[in-house]
Design a protein around this motif. Structure first.
Motif, short mmCIF file in Angstrom:
data_model
loop_
_atom_site.label_atom_id
_atom_site.label_comp_id
_atom_site.label_asym_id
_atom_site.label_seq_id
_atom_site.Cartn_x
_atom_site.Cartn_y
_atom_site.Cartn_z
N ALA A 1 2.57 -0.02 -13.94
CA ALA A 1 2.11 1.34 -13.62
C ALA A 1 0.71 1.30 -13.01
O ALA A 1 0.42 2.06 -12.06
N ALA A 2 -0.15 0.43 -13.51
CA ALA A 2 -1.50 0.30 -12.96
C ALA A 2 -1.44 -0.22 -11.52
O ALA A 2 -2.17 0.27 -10.65
N THR B 1 1.07 0.13 -9.39
CA THR B 1 1.62 1.22 -8.57
C THR B 1 0.58 2.31 -8.33
O THR B 1 0.43 2.80 -7.20
N ALA B 2 -0.14 2.70 -9.38
CA ALA B 2 -1.14 3.77 -9.27
C ALA B 2 -2.28 3.38 -8.32
O ALA B 2 -2.86 4.24 -7.66
N ALA B 3 -2.61 2.10 -8.26
CA ALA B 3 -3.73 1.65 -7.43
C ALA B 3 -3.37 1.54 -5.96
O ALA B 3 -4.27 1.45 -5.12
N GLU B 4 -2.10 1.58 -5.63
CA GLU B 4 -1.68 1.39 -4.24
C GLU B 4 -2.35 2.43 -3.33
O GLU B 4 -2.24 3.62 -3.54
N ALA C 1 -5.50 3.06 -3.13
CA ALA C 1 -6.74 3.60 -3.69
C ALA C 1 -7.95 2.84 -3.17
O ALA C 1 -7.87 1.66 -2.82
N GLU D 1 -8.39 3.96 -10.38
CA GLU D 1 -7.11 3.26 -10.33
C GLU D 1 -7.29 1.76 -10.11
O GLU D 1 -6.62 0.95 -10.74
#
Length: 110
Positions: free
Chosen positions: A37-38, A40-43, A45, A51
């Motif tokens: 999840a981390a 994916t969330a950072a993509e 950013a 993120e």
């Protein structure tokens, strides 16, 4: 707070600047839904974003549990430069290859 190198690697992952590095981390995170999840969330950013910091922390936790993975990540760090072109050649190469960041003019192989 993760070490600065891990934040730099996390920023490279967020921008997918180094495809082999992204695949390495994605595969290592496959069994860890929080780390995935981390990632994916950072993509996409920015480097200083929460993120990317969270991804750096996920990398740090994973490295603490798996030092061999940390060594492999650090080996990739040599070719990870935020905001730069990153090239990687592996295996047997037949013919010409050039790795460069900025080229002014043409490239000719003879």
């Amino acid at each position: 707070m993760p070490e600065p190198m891990l934040v730099t690697i996390a920023a490279s992952l967020a921008s997918r600047a180094v495809a082999g590095l992204y695949e390495l981390v994605r595969a290592r995170f496959a069994d860890d839904p929080v780390a995935t999840a981390a990632l994916t969330a950072a993509e996409g950013a920015a480097e200083g974003s929460p993120e990317v910091r969270a991804l750096g922390e996920a990398l740090e936790r994973t490295i603490e549990a798996d030092p061999a993975f940390g060594a492999e990540l650090r080996a990739h760090h040599a070719v990870t430069q935020s905001g730069r072109v990153t090239n990687q050649i592996s295996g047997t190469v037949h013919g010409n290859a050039v790795q460069a960041g900025d080229i002014q003019g043409g490239v000719t192989f003879k």
